[in-house]
Motif scaffolding. Structure first.
Motif, short mmCIF file in Angstrom:
data_model
loop_
_atom_site.label_atom_id
_atom_site.label_comp_id
_atom_site.label_asym_id
_atom_site.label_seq_id
_atom_site.Cartn_x
_atom_site.Cartn_y
_atom_site.Cartn_z
N VAL A 3 13.74 33.83 104.57
CA VAL A 3 13.41 34.85 105.22
C VAL A 3 11.92 34.81 106.51
O VAL A 3 11.02 34.74 105.16
CB VAL A 3 13.89 36.69 105.14
N LEU A 4 11.84 34.53 107.41
CA LEU A 4 10.22 35.07 108.38
C LEU A 4 10.05 36.14 108.65
O LEU A 4 10.92 36.94 109.48
CB LEU A 4 10.66 34.13 109.64
N TRP A 5 9.00 36.31 108.59
CA TRP A 5 8.60 38.09 108.96
C TRP A 5 7.63 37.83 109.31
O TRP A 5 6.78 37.12 109.10
CB TRP A 5 8.31 39.05 107.11
N LYS A 6 7.25 38.58 110.69
CA LYS A 6 6.19 38.24 111.25
C LYS A 6 6.17 39.88 112.16
O LYS A 6 6.94 40.42 113.27
CB LYS A 6 6.31 37.65 113.15
N GLU A 7 4.32 39.72 112.38
CA GLU A 7 4.70 41.87 112.75
C GLU A 7 4.71 41.43 114.51
O GLU A 7 3.41 40.00 114.77
CB GLU A 7 3.31 42.18 111.90
N MET A 8 4.62 41.93 115.39
CA MET A 8 4.82 42.41 116.46
C MET A 8 4.12 43.58 117.68
O MET A 8 4.63 44.32 116.05
CB MET A 8 5.81 41.49 117.16
N LYS A 9 2.72 43.25 117.76
CA LYS A 9 2.63 44.26 118.40
C LYS A 9 2.48 45.07 120.03
O LYS A 9 2.93 44.15 120.87
CB LYS A 9 0.89 44.16 118.77
N ARG A 27 5.69 45.92 114.86
CA ARG A 27 6.48 46.21 114.73
C ARG A 27 7.03 44.95 113.95
O ARG A 27 6.22 43.71 114.52
CB ARG A 27 7.36 46.51 115.90
N LEU A 28 7.68 45.09 113.07
CA LEU A 28 8.22 44.01 111.97
C LEU A 28 9.59 43.27 112.56
O LEU A 28 10.29 43.89 113.17
CB LEU A 28 7.86 44.50 110.68
N PHE A 29 9.21 41.99 112.78
CA PHE A 29 10.22 41.48 112.98
C PHE A 29 10.81 40.06 112.39
O PHE A 29 10.04 39.73 111.30
CB PHE A 29 10.34 40.59 114.49
N ALA A 30 12.37 40.41 111.58
CA ALA A 30 13.16 39.70 110.76
C ALA A 30 13.61 38.48 110.90
O ALA A 30 14.36 38.72 111.69
CB ALA A 30 13.42 40.34 109.91
N ARG A 31 13.24 36.93 110.66
CA ARG A 31 14.17 36.40 111.38
C ARG A 31 14.78 36.17 110.00
O ARG A 31 14.23 34.83 108.65
CB ARG A 31 14.17 35.00 112.11
N THR A 32 16.33 35.42 109.83
CA THR A 32 16.86 34.86 108.76
C THR A 32 17.25 33.18 109.18
O THR A 32 18.04 33.17 109.76
CB THR A 32 17.83 35.18 107.64
N PHE A 33 17.08 32.24 107.98
CA PHE A 33 17.22 30.82 108.02
C PHE A 33 17.81 30.73 107.39
O PHE A 33 17.55 30.40 105.68
CB PHE A 33 16.17 29.46 108.58
N SER A 34 19.02 29.69 107.57
CA SER A 34 19.94 29.42 105.84
C SER A 34 19.40 27.93 105.71
O SER A 34 19.64 26.46 106.71
CB SER A 34 21.79 28.72 106.22
#
Length: 191
Positions: A3-9, A27-34
């Motif tokens: 899971v990649l977590w990134k903070e976006m303003k 604002r937190l943004f999450a993206r999941t990679f298998s």
């Protein structure tokens, strides 16, 4: 999964009534990679990598260091790099446990040398203040590990490395993102 977590303003509306509404809101943004380990994939065989002889790998390390054109003086009592002299001081090769330890130490000091003003002009004083020295040490050690990995030279940590790395813990406690900065600067130095 990774899971990649990134903070976006995000800016709130421009016609806000209060000063608080006009601030940047994270604002937190999450993206999941298998991801899969190669052992989990049926029928996949890891391609064989050609292995160079140890003497060839150390010869490549010597060529790599020579190409850096960093002045070096051998026969010193310890390994160090004074930035004002722009010279690496190294003990004799025979004082090291094995050639990999010598090369690892040499590339650690070369990692410091990349921070000189006429090279990458690295200065951590503004962001890390009293922890700038620990940050520079982390960058130098990571630089050496990246280069050694690229040259396929195994460098075995010594017991005193634990105490050395412990000096970075306070830095990482103060700024958990410091490891990303150190890794980025180390990759730049290794490149």
């Amino acid at each position: 999964s990774v899971v990649l977590w990134k903070e976006m303003k995000r800016k709130s509306s421009t016609d806000a009534d209060s000063e608080e509404d006009a601030e940047d809101w994270p604002r937190l943004f999450a993206r999941t990679f298998s991801v899969f380990n190669h052992a989990q994939v049926d029928g996949y065989e890891v391609p064989a990598r050609p292995q160079l002889a140890e003497t060839t790998r150390f010869a490549q390390a010597d060529q790599f260091f020579a190409a850096l054109a960093i002045p070096m003086l051998t026969g010193s009592y310890d390994a160090h790099y004074p930035i004002d002299e722009d010279r690496i001081y190294m003990p004799l090769v025979g004082t090291f446990e094995d050639p990999a330890s010598y090369v690892g130490t040499l590339f650690h000091e070369a990692g410091h040398a990349t921070g000189a003003k006429h090279r990458l002009d690295r200065d951590f004083g503004a962001r890390f203040a009293s922890r700038a020295r620990a940050m520079e040490e982390a960058v130098a050690e990571l630089t050496a590990s990246f280069i050694l990995a690229d040259l396929s030279i195994a460098h075995h940590p010594r017991p005193d490395h634990a105490a050395y790395i412990a000096s970075w813990l306070e830095l990482l406690k103060d700024d958990p993102r410091a490891i990303f900065t150190a890794s980025s600067k180390a990759q730049q130095a290794a490149d």
